[in-house]
Design an enzyme around this catalytic site. Structure first.
Site, PDB file in Angstrom:
ATOM      1  N   LYS A  66      -4.895 -29.345   8.565  1.00  0.00           N
ATOM      2  CA  LYS A  66      -3.663 -28.656   8.166  1.00  0.00           C
ATOM      3  C   LYS A  66      -2.836 -28.108   9.337  1.00  0.00           C
ATOM      4  CE  LYS A  66      -5.009 -27.258   3.512  1.00  0.00           C
ATOM      5  NZ  LYS A  66      -5.053 -26.159   2.544  1.00  0.00           N
ATOM      6  N   ASP A 102       0.574 -24.192  -0.515  1.00  0.00           N
ATOM      7  CA  ASP A 102      -0.574 -23.351  -0.865  1.00  0.00           C
ATOM      8  C   ASP A 102      -0.142 -21.931  -1.244  1.00  0.00           C
ATOM      9  OD1 ASP A 102      -2.598 -25.256  -0.527  1.00  0.00           O
ATOM     10  OD2 ASP A 102      -2.700 -24.895   1.624  1.00  0.00           O
ATOM     11  N   ALA A 126      -8.630 -12.773   5.760  1.00  0.00           N
ATOM     12  CA  ALA A 126      -7.481 -12.921   6.670  1.00  0.00           C
ATOM     13  C   ALA A 126      -7.539 -14.282   7.367  1.00  0.00           C
ATOM     14  CB  ALA A 126      -7.464 -11.789   7.690  1.00  0.00           C
ATOM     15  N   GLY A 127      -8.090 -15.288   6.691  1.00  0.00           N
ATOM     16  CA  GLY A 127      -8.160 -16.641   7.240  1.00  0.00           C
ATOM     17  C   GLY A 127      -6.922 -17.443   6.862  1.00  0.00           C
ATOM     18  N   ALA A 129      -6.158 -19.365   4.267  1.00  0.00           N
ATOM     19  CA  ALA A 129      -5.652 -19.239   2.902  1.00  0.00           C
ATOM     20  C   ALA A 129      -4.940 -17.890   2.723  1.00  0.00           C
ATOM     21  CB  ALA A 129      -6.800 -19.367   1.908  1.00  0.00           C
ATOM     22  N   THR A 151     -13.521  -8.980   9.597  1.00  0.00           N
ATOM     23  CA  THR A 151     -13.041  -8.704  10.947  1.00  0.00           C
ATOM     24  C   THR A 151     -11.668  -8.045  10.805  1.00  0.00           C
ATOM     25  OG1 THR A 151     -14.145 -10.763  11.554  1.00  0.00           O
ATOM     26  CG2 THR A 151     -12.707  -9.762  13.223  1.00  0.00           C
ATOM     27  N   SER A 153      -9.582  -6.637  12.738  1.00  0.00           N
ATOM     28  CA  SER A 153      -8.527  -6.931  13.707  1.00  0.00           C
ATOM     29  C   SER A 153      -7.707  -8.158  13.279  1.00  0.00           C
ATOM     30  CB  SER A 153      -9.122  -7.156  15.092  1.00  0.00           C
ATOM     31  OG  SER A 153     -10.028  -8.241  15.053  1.00  0.00           O
ATOM     32  N   LYS A 154      -8.351  -9.106  12.577  1.00  0.00           N
ATOM     33  CA  LYS A 154      -7.621 -10.306  12.142  1.00  0.00           C
ATOM     34  C   LYS A 154      -6.591  -9.967  11.071  1.00  0.00           C
ATOM     35  CE  LYS A 154      -9.766 -14.276  11.418  1.00  0.00           C
ATOM     36  NZ  LYS A 154     -10.906 -15.183  11.073  1.00  0.00           N
ATOM     37  N   ILE A 217      -9.617 -17.537  -5.163  1.00  0.00           N
ATOM     38  CA  ILE A 217      -9.176 -18.920  -4.902  1.00  0.00           C
ATOM     39  C   ILE A 217     -10.328 -19.917  -5.008  1.00  0.00           C
ATOM     40  CG2 ILE A 217      -7.260 -18.119  -3.458  1.00  0.00           C
ATOM     41  CD1 ILE A 217      -8.808 -19.352  -1.048  1.00  0.00           C
ATOM     42  N   TYR A 219     -13.115 -22.149  -6.865  1.00  0.00           N
ATOM     43  CA  TYR A 219     -13.365 -22.678  -8.215  1.00  0.00           C
ATOM     44  C   TYR A 219     -14.726 -23.354  -8.346  1.00  0.00           C
ATOM     45  CZ  TYR A 219     -11.022 -26.758  -6.128  1.00  0.00           C
ATOM     46  OH  TYR A 219     -10.631 -27.773  -5.301  1.00  0.00           O
TER      47      TYR A 219
HETATM   48  P1  ATR Z   1      -9.685 -20.543   4.949  1.00  0.00           P
HETATM   49  O1  ATR Z   1      -8.744 -21.473   5.649  1.00  0.00           O
HETATM   50  O2  ATR Z   1     -10.380 -21.172   3.757  1.00  0.00           O
HETATM   51  O3  ATR Z   1      -9.071 -19.238   4.619  1.00  0.00           O
HETATM   52  P2  ATR Z   1     -10.933 -19.471   7.317  1.00  0.00           P
HETATM   53  O4  ATR Z   1      -9.613 -19.528   7.980  1.00  0.00           O
HETATM   54  O5  ATR Z   1     -12.132 -19.940   8.056  1.00  0.00           O
HETATM   55  O6  ATR Z   1     -10.910 -20.315   5.969  1.00  0.00           O
HETATM   56  O7  ATR Z   1     -11.169 -17.960   6.786  1.00  0.00           O
HETATM   57  C1  ATR Z   1     -12.339 -17.574   6.176  1.00  0.00           C
HETATM   58  C2  ATR Z   1     -12.188 -16.158   5.643  1.00  0.00           C
HETATM   59  O8  ATR Z   1     -13.422 -15.827   4.977  1.00  0.00           O
HETATM   60  C3  ATR Z   1     -12.034 -15.086   6.726  1.00  0.00           C
HETATM   61  O9  ATR Z   1     -11.307 -14.011   6.187  1.00  0.00           O
HETATM   62  C4  ATR Z   1     -13.472 -14.688   7.001  1.00  0.00           C
HETATM   63  O10 ATR Z   1     -13.650 -13.408   7.573  1.00  0.00           O
HETATM   64  P3  ATR Z   1     -13.638 -13.214   9.180  1.00  0.00           P
HETATM   65  O11 ATR Z   1     -12.223 -13.232   9.590  1.00  0.00           O
HETATM   66  O12 ATR Z   1     -14.297 -11.900   9.394  1.00  0.00           O
HETATM   67  O13 ATR Z   1     -14.430 -14.367   9.736  1.00  0.00           O
HETATM   68  C5  ATR Z   1     -14.019 -14.698   5.606  1.00  0.00           C
HETATM   69  N1  ATR Z   1     -15.470 -14.846   5.567  1.00  0.00           N
HETATM   70  C6  ATR Z   1     -16.175 -15.973   5.748  1.00  0.00           C
HETATM   71  N2  ATR Z   1     -17.501 -15.734   5.615  1.00  0.00           N
HETATM   72  C7  ATR Z   1     -17.628 -14.383   5.348  1.00  0.00           C
HETATM   73  C8  ATR Z   1     -18.720 -13.519   5.085  1.00  0.00           C
HETATM   74  N3  ATR Z   1     -19.969 -13.958   5.075  1.00  0.00           N
HETATM   75  N4  ATR Z   1     -18.451 -12.217   4.831  1.00  0.00           N
HETATM   76  C9  ATR Z   1     -17.180 -11.750   4.811  1.00  0.00           C
HETATM   77  N5  ATR Z   1     -16.106 -12.529   5.045  1.00  0.00           N
HETATM   78  C10 ATR Z   1     -16.309 -13.831   5.312  1.00  0.00           C
END
Ligand code: ATR
Length: 278
Positions: A66, A102, A126-127, A129, A151, A153-154, A217, A219
């Site tokens: 993406k 999206d 905060a990833g 999506a 996290t 800070s993100k 999000i 499913y």
């Molecule tokens: P996507 O594109 O699907 O959003 P991503 O960009 O990798 O995937 O983001 C994953 C999200 O899930 C992030 O918010 C991540 O938190 P961090 O920023 O702290 O990594 C969160 N996430 C993934 N595994 C986690 C876990 N075990 N506990 C809490 N948050 C998690």
């Protein structure tokens, strides 16, 4: 002549996009076919060149391409540019134009169950999506958005990047729990609770606002632990099928000018997943 559309990604074999798009082509009488292409990162550039050479009319882009596809396109619309990710490409007379459906797909799906004006909203995550959803949601009138991410800070970076400090705040889990009763809408965007770790939830729920909407999000499973917990407390709930259907419908509209039946799309996905309720 029959037009060709598709989706590129890796993995791609379980994608439900071919199912719903081919059905929508049939339903609308649009003479086209949609195919899933397994493309690894090392093959992205030649694959896009191939799409051009073959005159493919449009395609979806999924994990892990993406972001990487952006420099390979001729134009990217403003939302996709700001979000930094493209999930839909239109071949307009040889020009490949990127869009992101999206964020809009999620927000349109959410509007099926609630108005968003002046609502107090919590986004978990905060990833990628969350980024698309936050950017799109922030355009709604009077919304106030808290972001809670593992996290922190993100989440703070996201708010700063979009200059949305006036309407958004990065908060801790403790604070999210404390404010839970105030949220009209809670949006879960992380992978927490996804198959096979279905017993996990990103946020423990004790008390929620009456009539609150919880949208996840994910499913697979059809209902995450968070959604089950929220339902037990009386929330209106939505799973990821709704966003999936709307992002697909908006892509379909970019390609054909026609807006397909999203309920039909949801039901097809539901049947495929063996789900019980949307
Ligand atoms: P996507 O594109 O699907 O959003 P991503 O960009 O990798 O995937 O983001 C994953 C999200 O899930 C992030 O918010 C991540 O938190 P961090 O920023 O702290 O990594 C969160 N996430 C993934 N595994 C986690 C876990 N075990 N506990 C809490 N948050 C998690």
């Amino acid at each position: 002549m029959k037009k060709l559309y598709g989706v590129i990604g890796a993995p791609i074999e379980h994608s439900m996009s071919p199912l719903i798009h081919n059905d929508a082509f049939q339903q609308t009488g649009y003479n086209a076919h949609y195919h899933a292409f397994y493309i690894e990162p090392k093959d992205l550039k030649p694959a896009v060149k191939g799409m051009r050479a073959l005159g493919v009319s449009g395609f979806n882009v999924t994990i892990p391409h993406k972001e990487a596809i952006i420099p390979l396109l001729d134009q990217v619309d403003e939302a996709a540019e700001r979000i930094g990710a493209v999930n839909t490409v239109v071949n307009k007379d040889g020009l490949l134009i990127g869009y992101n459906t999206d964020g809009k797909g999620f927000v349109e799906a959410l509007k099926e169950v609630t108005k968003l004006n002046n609502k107090r909203i919590l986004i978990i995550g905060a990833g990628g999506a969350a980024r698309a959803i936050f950017y799109t949601l922030a355009k709604e009138q009077g919304v106030q958005i808290d972001l809670f991410n593992r996290t922190a800070s993100k989440a703070a970076d996201l708010i700063e990047e979009f200059s949305l400090g006036h309407l958004a705040e990065s908060i801790t889990m403790k604070e999210a729990i404390r404010r839970l009763e105030a949220y009209d809408v809670v949006i879960q965007t992380t992978s927490v609770g996804m198959f096979p770790q279905t017993e996990n939830s990103p946020l423990p729920l004790n008390v929620i606002k009456q009539g609150a909407v919880f949208s996840d999000i994910i499913y697979n499973p059809y209902e995450t632990k968070l959604i089950k917990d929220a339902k037990a407390l009386g929330a209106v709930t939505q799973n990821g099928v709704h966003m999936f259907a709307y992002q697909a419908a908006l892509a379909f509209e970019h390609w054909t000018g026609l807006f397909p039946d999203t309920n039909r799309m949801k039901n097809l996905v539901k049947e495929q997943l063996g789900g019980i309720s949307c």
